[in-house]
Design a protein around this motif. Structure first.
Motif, PDB file in Angstrom:
ATOM      1  N   GLY A  72       0.777  -1.227   0.000  1.00 33.97           N
ATOM      2  CA  GLY A  72       0.000   0.000   0.000  1.00 33.97           C
ATOM      3  C   GLY A  72       0.809   1.278   0.000  1.00 33.97           C
ATOM      4  N   HIS A  73       2.127   1.169  -0.125  1.00 30.71           N
ATOM      5  CA  HIS A  73       2.994   2.349  -0.142  1.00 30.71           C
ATOM      6  C   HIS A  73       3.299   2.778  -1.572  1.00 30.71           C
ATOM      7  N   SER A  74       3.826   3.981  -1.722  1.00 33.42           N
ATOM      8  CA  SER A  74       4.144   4.565  -3.019  1.00 33.42           C
ATOM      9  C   SER A  74       5.255   3.789  -3.726  1.00 33.42           C
ATOM     10  N   GLY A  75       5.291   3.953  -5.051  1.00 34.58           N
ATOM     11  CA  GLY A  75       6.374   3.434  -5.868  1.00 34.58           C
ATOM     12  C   GLY A  75       7.025   4.580  -6.624  1.00 34.58           C
ATOM     13  N   MET A  76       8.310   4.441  -6.954  1.00 37.28           N
ATOM     14  CA  MET A  76       9.011   5.487  -7.696  1.00 37.28           C
ATOM     15  C   MET A  76      10.112   4.857  -8.538  1.00 37.28           C
ATOM     16  N   CYS A  77      10.236   5.347  -9.767  1.00 40.85           N
ATOM     17  CA  CYS A  77      11.373   4.959 -10.590  1.00 40.85           C
ATOM     18  C   CYS A  77      11.957   6.215 -11.232  1.00 40.85           C
ATOM     19  N   ARG A  78      13.234   6.122 -11.534  1.00 47.30           N
ATOM     20  CA  ARG A  78      13.933   7.226 -12.208  1.00 47.30           C
ATOM     21  C   ARG A  78      14.617   6.651 -13.427  1.00 47.30           C
ATOM     22  N   LEU A  79      14.447   7.332 -14.546  1.00 44.17           N
ATOM     23  CA  LEU A  79      15.052   6.953 -15.819  1.00 44.17           C
ATOM     24  C   LEU A  79      16.045   8.028 -16.216  1.00 44.17           C
ATOM     25  N   VAL A  80      17.140   7.608 -16.828  1.00 37.54           N
ATOM     26  CA  VAL A  80      18.100   8.566 -17.380  1.00 37.54           C
ATOM     27  C   VAL A  80      18.167   8.333 -18.880  1.00 37.54           C
ATOM     28  N   LYS A  81      18.018   9.415 -19.629  1.00 41.31           N
ATOM     29  CA  LYS A  81      18.094   9.345 -21.095  1.00 41.31           C
ATOM     30  C   LYS A  81      19.571   9.323 -21.488  1.00 41.31           C
ATOM     31  N   ARG A  82      19.940   8.329 -22.279  1.00 41.46           N
ATOM     32  CA  ARG A  82      21.354   8.113 -22.614  1.00 41.46           C
ATOM     33  C   ARG A  82      21.651   8.342 -24.101  1.00 41.46           C
ATOM     34  N   GLY A  83      20.775   9.064 -24.784  1.00 41.13           N
ATOM     35  CA  GLY A  83      20.922   9.205 -26.222  1.00 41.13           C
ATOM     36  C   GLY A  83      21.813  10.343 -26.656  1.00 41.13           C
ATOM     37  N   THR A  84      22.124  10.346 -27.944  1.00 46.19           N
ATOM     38  CA  THR A  84      22.930  11.420 -28.523  1.00 46.19           C
ATOM     39  C   THR A  84      22.058  12.590 -28.967  1.00 46.19           C
ATOM     40  N   PHE A  85      20.736  12.361 -29.063  1.00 45.73           N
ATOM     41  CA  PHE A  85      19.812  13.418 -29.492  1.00 45.73           C
ATOM     42  C   PHE A  85      19.021  13.976 -28.311  1.00 45.73           C
ATOM     43  N   MET A  86      18.526  13.085 -27.441  1.00 39.55           N
ATOM     44  CA  MET A  86      17.744  13.484 -26.269  1.00 39.55           C
ATOM     45  C   MET A  86      18.562  13.199 -25.022  1.00 39.55           C
ATOM     46  N   ALA A  87      18.499  14.108 -24.057  1.00 40.82           N
ATOM     47  CA  ALA A  87      19.186  13.923 -22.783  1.00 40.82           C
ATOM     48  C   ALA A  87      18.233  14.329 -21.668  1.00 40.82           C
ATOM     49  N   GLY A  88      18.573  13.932 -20.451  1.00 41.10           N
ATOM     50  CA  GLY A  88      17.772  14.323 -19.302  1.00 41.10           C
ATOM     51  C   GLY A  88      17.385  13.129 -18.461  1.00 41.10           C
ATOM     52  N   TRP A  89      16.304  13.282 -17.707  1.00 43.65           N
ATOM     53  CA  TRP A  89      15.837  12.232 -16.816  1.00 43.65           C
ATOM     54  C   TRP A  89      14.338  12.369 -16.612  1.00 43.65           C
ATOM     55  N   ALA A  90      13.749  11.309 -16.082  1.00 42.62           N
ATOM     56  CA  ALA A  90      12.330  11.330 -15.721  1.00 42.62           C
ATOM     57  C   ALA A  90      12.156  10.561 -14.425  1.00 42.62           C
ATOM     58  N   GLU A  91      11.272  11.050 -13.568  1.00 41.76           N
ATOM     59  CA  GLU A  91      10.886  10.340 -12.363  1.00 41.76           C
ATOM     60  C   GLU A  91       9.382  10.118 -12.404  1.00 41.76           C
ATOM     61  N   ILE A  92       8.995   8.879 -12.173  1.00 41.47           N
ATOM     62  CA  ILE A  92       7.589   8.508 -12.151  1.00 41.47           C
ATOM     63  C   ILE A  92       7.283   7.997 -10.750  1.00 41.47           C
ATOM     64  N   ALA A  93       6.353   8.662 -10.071  1.00 38.64           N
ATOM     65  CA  ALA A  93       5.948   8.237  -8.732  1.00 38.64           C
ATOM     66  C   ALA A  93       4.448   7.963  -8.741  1.00 38.64           C
ATOM     67  N   VAL A  94       4.055   6.899  -8.066  1.00 36.28           N
ATOM     68  CA  VAL A  94       2.643   6.548  -7.934  1.00 36.28           C
ATOM     69  C   VAL A  94       2.352   6.436  -6.446  1.00 36.28           C
ATOM     70  N   HIS A  95       1.392   7.243  -5.982  1.00 31.39           N
ATOM     71  CA  HIS A  95       1.056   7.314  -4.562  1.00 31.39           C
ATOM     72  C   HIS A  95      -0.382   6.862  -4.337  1.00 31.39           C
ATOM     73  N   PRO A  96      -0.663   6.265  -3.177  1.00 35.18           N
ATOM     74  CA  PRO A  96      -2.054   5.968  -2.835  1.00 35.18           C
ATOM     75  C   PRO A  96      -2.849   7.272  -2.761  1.00 35.18           C
ATOM     76  N   HIS A  97      -4.083   7.204  -3.186  1.00 41.86           N
ATOM     77  CA  HIS A  97      -4.976   8.364  -3.149  1.00 41.86           C
ATOM     78  C   HIS A  97      -6.291   7.912  -2.538  1.00 41.86           C
TER      79      HIS A  97
END
Length: 146
Positions: A76-101
């Motif tokens: 019943g607790h939240s989940g979170m993942c972090r992605l890192v973009k490793r490309g030559t065209f796109m760079a950056g990161w994303a975090e996806i969190a899912v929380h109980p509501h």
């Protein structure tokens, strides 16, 4: 770099929303002209690598990503993942969190910092606006599809 934030509330439980958002191949179903291929064997974990290929024929680019944080929801607790973009065209990161509501639903918080190489910083605001709209539609599509 353009930083943007998306928040959504879904009636589905945390585990289901997590599965919908982190089944990477499904992202190709909701992002036009994109196919996602997972390059590492399942299950998803830290070190999982996948590539989103967007475009048509020779006018396409690869957006390789690596999962660097993987904390699925549990008990019943939240989940979170972090992605890192490793490309030559796109760079950056994303975090996806899912929380109980409330009422057994879920709240999604998607934060992303995106950079398109060779695109001057003067376009960051426009890039953020376009990316927020595109990723917002993708998240909406992933949450609606069974």
């Amino acid at each position: 770099m353009a930083l943007f934030l998306l928040e959504r509330v879904a009636p589905s439980p945390v585990d289901e929303v997590w599965r919908r958002l982190t089944t990477w191949e499904r992202h190709g179903d909701v992002v036009p002209l994109t196919q996602v291929t997972v390059l590492t064997s399942p299950p998803t974990r830290e070190g999982t690598v996948f590539v989103a290929r967007s475009g048509i024929g020779p006018v396409a680019f690869d957006d390789p990503m690596e999962v660097v944080t993987w904390r699925p929801p549990a008990d019943g607790h939240s989940g979170m993942c972090r992605l890192v973009k490793r490309g030559t065209f796109m760079a950056g990161w994303a975090e996806i969190a899912v929380h109980p509501h409330r009422d057994g639903g879920s709240r999604v918080v998607w934060r992303e910092e995106l950079r398109v190489r060779l695109l001057p910083a003067a376009f960051d605001r426009t890039l953020g606006w376009v990316a927020r709209g595109m990723f917002g539609r993708a998240v909406d599509g992933l949450l609606k599809r069974p």
